[in-house]
Write a protein that holds these residues in place. Structure first.
Motif, PDB file in Angstrom:
ATOM      1  N   VAL A 160       0.842  -1.200   0.000  1.00 28.02           N
ATOM      2  CA  VAL A 160       0.000   0.000   0.000  1.00 28.02           C
ATOM      3  C   VAL A 160       0.876   1.247   0.000  1.00 28.02           C
ATOM      4  O   VAL A 160       0.642   2.199  -0.762  1.00 28.02           O
ATOM      5  CB  VAL A 160      -0.939  -0.002   1.232  1.00 28.02           C
ATOM      6  N   ALA A 161       1.902   1.262   0.871  1.00 25.51           N
ATOM      7  CA  ALA A 161       2.788   2.422   0.967  1.00 25.51           C
ATOM      8  C   ALA A 161       3.644   2.568  -0.284  1.00 25.51           C
ATOM      9  O   ALA A 161       3.846   3.679  -0.787  1.00 25.51           O
ATOM     10  CB  ALA A 161       3.661   2.287   2.209  1.00 25.51           C
ATOM     11  N   VAL A 162       4.168   1.458  -0.791  1.00 24.97           N
ATOM     12  CA  VAL A 162       5.018   1.496  -1.980  1.00 24.97           C
ATOM     13  C   VAL A 162       4.243   2.033  -3.183  1.00 24.97           C
ATOM     14  O   VAL A 162       4.693   2.946  -3.883  1.00 24.97           O
ATOM     15  CB  VAL A 162       5.575   0.090  -2.288  1.00 24.97           C
TER      16      VAL A 162
ATOM     17  N   VAL B 192       2.580  -1.162 -11.802  1.00 21.84           N
ATOM     18  CA  VAL B 192       3.659  -1.249 -10.823  1.00 21.84           C
ATOM     19  C   VAL B 192       4.298  -2.633 -10.894  1.00 21.84           C
ATOM     20  O   VAL B 192       3.589  -3.640 -10.974  1.00 21.84           O
ATOM     21  CB  VAL B 192       3.130  -1.010  -9.393  1.00 21.84           C
ATOM     22  N   ASP B 193       5.621  -2.682 -10.829  1.00 23.27           N
ATOM     23  CA  ASP B 193       6.361  -3.939 -10.682  1.00 23.27           C
ATOM     24  C   ASP B 193       6.975  -3.956  -9.289  1.00 23.27           C
ATOM     25  O   ASP B 193       7.745  -3.048  -8.922  1.00 23.27           O
ATOM     26  CB  ASP B 193       7.457  -4.053 -11.739  1.00 23.27           C
ATOM     27  N   LEU B 194       6.636  -4.999  -8.515  1.00 22.16           N
ATOM     28  CA  LEU B 194       7.133  -5.147  -7.148  1.00 22.16           C
ATOM     29  C   LEU B 194       8.155  -6.285  -7.140  1.00 22.16           C
ATOM     30  O   LEU B 194       7.781  -7.455  -7.088  1.00 22.16           O
ATOM     31  CB  LEU B 194       5.967  -5.463  -6.203  1.00 22.16           C
ATOM     32  N   PHE B 195       9.422  -5.964  -7.209  1.00 20.14           N
ATOM     33  CA  PHE B 195      10.433  -7.015  -7.388  1.00 20.14           C
ATOM     34  C   PHE B 195      11.426  -7.120  -6.240  1.00 20.14           C
ATOM     35  O   PHE B 195      12.227  -8.046  -6.213  1.00 20.14           O
ATOM     36  CB  PHE B 195      11.181  -6.834  -8.715  1.00 20.14           C
ATOM     37  N   ARG B 196      11.401  -6.178  -5.284  1.00 26.11           N
ATOM     38  CA  ARG B 196      12.219  -6.293  -4.075  1.00 26.11           C
ATOM     39  C   ARG B 196      11.370  -5.873  -2.877  1.00 26.11           C
ATOM     40  O   ARG B 196      10.603  -4.919  -2.970  1.00 26.11           O
ATOM     41  CB  ARG B 196      13.463  -5.390  -4.142  1.00 26.11           C
ATOM     42  N   PRO B 197      11.507  -6.546  -1.748  1.00 31.46           N
ATOM     43  CA  PRO B 197      10.750  -6.125  -0.566  1.00 31.46           C
ATOM     44  C   PRO B 197      11.318  -4.830   0.009  1.00 31.46           C
ATOM     45  O   PRO B 197      12.496  -4.773   0.386  1.00 31.46           O
ATOM     46  CB  PRO B 197      10.925  -7.293   0.410  1.00 31.46           C
ATOM     47  N   ALA B 198      10.510  -3.800   0.034  1.00 28.80           N
ATOM     48  CA  ALA B 198      10.945  -2.516   0.590  1.00 28.80           C
ATOM     49  C   ALA B 198      10.961  -2.594   2.112  1.00 28.80           C
ATOM     50  O   ALA B 198      10.065  -3.159   2.727  1.00 28.80           O
ATOM     51  CB  ALA B 198      10.017  -1.400   0.121  1.00 28.80           C
ATOM     52  N   ARG B 199      12.009  -2.022   2.718  1.00 27.91           N
ATOM     53  CA  ARG B 199      12.164  -2.051   4.165  1.00 27.91           C
ATOM     54  C   ARG B 199      11.715  -0.733   4.781  1.00 27.91           C
ATOM     55  O   ARG B 199      11.515   0.258   4.086  1.00 27.91           O
ATOM     56  CB  ARG B 199      13.629  -2.324   4.519  1.00 27.91           C
TER      57      ARG B 199
ATOM     58  N   ILE C 175      17.069   0.112  -6.590  1.00 24.24           N
ATOM     59  CA  ILE C 175      15.681   0.287  -6.997  1.00 24.24           C
ATOM     60  C   ILE C 175      14.856  -0.875  -6.443  1.00 24.24           C
ATOM     61  O   ILE C 175      15.172  -2.039  -6.675  1.00 24.24           O
ATOM     62  CB  ILE C 175      15.550   0.362  -8.526  1.00 24.24           C
ATOM     63  N   MET C 176      13.800  -0.552  -5.695  1.00 22.54           N
ATOM     64  CA  MET C 176      12.976  -1.567  -5.040  1.00 22.54           C
ATOM     65  C   MET C 176      11.683  -1.855  -5.810  1.00 22.54           C
ATOM     66  O   MET C 176      11.145  -2.960  -5.752  1.00 22.54           O
ATOM     67  CB  MET C 176      12.612  -1.122  -3.617  1.00 22.54           C
ATOM     68  N   ALA C 177      11.167  -0.857  -6.517  1.00 23.19           N
ATOM     69  CA  ALA C 177       9.931  -1.011  -7.294  1.00 23.19           C
ATOM     70  C   ALA C 177       9.904   0.070  -8.359  1.00 23.19           C
ATOM     71  O   ALA C 177      10.561   1.109  -8.221  1.00 23.19           O
ATOM     72  CB  ALA C 177       8.702  -0.906  -6.389  1.00 23.19           C
ATOM     73  N   ARG C 178       9.149  -0.197  -9.415  1.00 26.89           N
ATOM     74  CA  ARG C 178       9.027   0.793 -10.482  1.00 26.89           C
ATOM     75  C   ARG C 178       7.579   0.876 -10.930  1.00 26.89           C
ATOM     76  O   ARG C 178       6.785  -0.046 -10.715  1.00 26.89           O
ATOM     77  CB  ARG C 178       9.925   0.430 -11.662  1.00 26.89           C
TER      78      ARG C 178
ATOM     79  N   ASP D 230       2.967  -7.665  -9.099  1.00 28.29           N
ATOM     80  CA  ASP D 230       2.696  -6.385  -9.743  1.00 28.29           C
ATOM     81  C   ASP D 230       1.329  -5.870  -9.332  1.00 28.29           C
ATOM     82  O   ASP D 230       0.581  -6.528  -8.597  1.00 28.29           O
ATOM     83  CB  ASP D 230       2.793  -6.505 -11.273  1.00 28.29           C
ATOM     84  N   ILE D 231       1.008  -4.681  -9.781  1.00 25.39           N
ATOM     85  CA  ILE D 231      -0.311  -4.064  -9.630  1.00 25.39           C
ATOM     86  C   ILE D 231      -0.602  -3.332 -10.928  1.00 25.39           C
ATOM     87  O   ILE D 231       0.265  -2.603 -11.442  1.00 25.39           O
ATOM     88  CB  ILE D 231      -0.363  -3.043  -8.480  1.00 25.39           C
ATOM     89  N   GLY D 232      -1.795  -3.510 -11.473  1.00 18.14           N
ATOM     90  CA  GLY D 232      -2.187  -2.783 -12.675  1.00 18.14           C
ATOM     91  C   GLY D 232      -3.523  -2.099 -12.473  1.00 18.14           C
ATOM     92  O   GLY D 232      -4.436  -2.668 -11.868  1.00 18.14           O
ATOM     93  N   LEU D 233      -3.633  -0.875 -12.960  1.00 21.37           N
ATOM     94  CA  LEU D 233      -4.888  -0.127 -12.878  1.00 21.37           C
ATOM     95  C   LEU D 233      -5.213   0.478 -14.241  1.00 21.37           C
ATOM     96  O   LEU D 233      -4.331   1.020 -14.910  1.00 21.37           O
ATOM     97  CB  LEU D 233      -4.784   1.024 -11.877  1.00 21.37           C
ATOM     98  N   ALA D 234      -6.483   0.374 -14.637  1.00 20.59           N
ATOM     99  CA  ALA D 234      -6.992   1.093 -15.801  1.00 20.59           C
ATOM    100  C   ALA D 234      -8.213   1.867 -15.322  1.00 20.59           C
ATOM    101  O   ALA D 234      -9.163   1.272 -14.795  1.00 20.59           O
ATOM    102  CB  ALA D 234      -7.363   0.134 -16.922  1.00 20.59           C
ATOM    103  N   LEU D 235      -8.195   3.191 -15.469  1.00 25.02           N
ATOM    104  CA  LEU D 235      -9.211   4.055 -14.873  1.00 25.02           C
ATOM    105  C   LEU D 235      -9.916   4.896 -15.935  1.00 25.02           C
ATOM    106  O   LEU D 235      -9.268   5.467 -16.809  1.00 25.02           O
ATOM    107  CB  LEU D 235      -8.576   4.997 -13.845  1.00 25.02           C
TER     108      LEU D 235
END
Length: 254
Positions: free
Chosen positions: A4-6, A33-40, A70-73, A180-185
């Motif tokens: 949620v924060a990322v 969003v691509d979530l490929f490393r756990p953010a601390r 880079i933790m996420a893009r 990942d997360i994808g949104l189409a609005l």
């Protein structure tokens, strides 16, 4: 750091980049969003790059960094709204989601533990929603940055991380982890409270694709998707959750 924060921080970074261009005429239409490393939970920075600016669109990329890595893009397309054509096209059936009853919700804008519906009616009792029914959730977004008001785009981008919950939650718990997360609005949410309801879940050899419709008090305004991997060794099991509905809308952190 929770997704949620990322996701919320990435959305804020993209939104500010478009604002700095002076393009208040645009609205976010696609967000990935691509979530490929756990953010601390450490010092975190974010930066954006404008890929393309045109008369009717802006494409922007953003990354989150910690300790130089880079933790996420994320990437987003911002479009200029225009008059819709009169053409009639096929849409989904009339079965559309609606928010929980007002008596279950806190005051407008107040953050609360997510409320769910499934085989069981709306409640914040996580344990009773561990079933194989069609899941949906209603949430109010938290501010992404301390002492800064959350915008509607930041709200939908951060709450979109809950897509994995509604699409991957079954009788055994959440047995997939989203990459990942994808949104189409089609528009922005009317405020920072909104819902997600699963529309499909398909899986093959431990790879799953889940889709949810995104809605607010005025109706459905977009679609959220997640791609996930089977994660049975680290199943999120809510069968004994501390959130059993015994407390009214306790706060929760991102």
């Amino acid at each position: 750091m929770h997704g949620v924060a990322v996701s919320g921080l990435l959305a804020r970074t993209l939104e500010l980049a478009v604002h700095d261009l002076g393009r208040g005429d645009l609205v976010p239409a696609r967000y990935q969003v691509d979530l490929f490393r756990p953010a601390r939970m450490i010092g975190t920075t974010a930066r954006a790059t404008v890929v393309r600016e045109g008369p009717r669109l802006v494409l922007v990329d953003a990354v989150i960094e910690q300790d130089g890595e880079i933790m996420a893009r994320a990437s987003a397309t911002f479009l200029q709204p225009t008059k819709a054509p009169a053409t009639t096209v096929w849409t989904s059936p009339d079965d559309r989601p609606t928010p929980p009853p007002p008596e279950l919700l806190p005051a407008a804008g107040e953050h609360h533990v997510p409320i769910f519906a499934s085989e069981r009616p709306w409640s914040n009792n996580f344990t009773e929603h561990q079933n194989s029914g069609r899941h949906q959730t209603w949430q109010t977004a938290m501010p992404i940055v301390a002492d800064e008001e959350c915008t509607p785009f930041q709200a939908v981008a951060s709450i979109a991380d809950a897509t994995s919950m509604v699409v991957n939650w079954g009788r055994g718990g959440v047995e997939f982890i989203n990459t990942d997360i994808g949104l189409a609005l089609s528009r922005l949410p009317e405020d920072t409270s909104l819902g997600l309801r699963v529309t499909d879940h398909v899986t093959s050899d431990g790879v799953a694709v889940g889709t949810a419709e995104v809605f607010d008090r005025s109706g459905v305004f977009g679609t959220a998707t997640v791609t996930s991997l089977a994660n049975t060794r680290r199943t999120v099991d809510f069968s004994g959750s501390e959130w059993d509905g015994s407390r009214d809308h306790p706060g929760a952190g991102a």
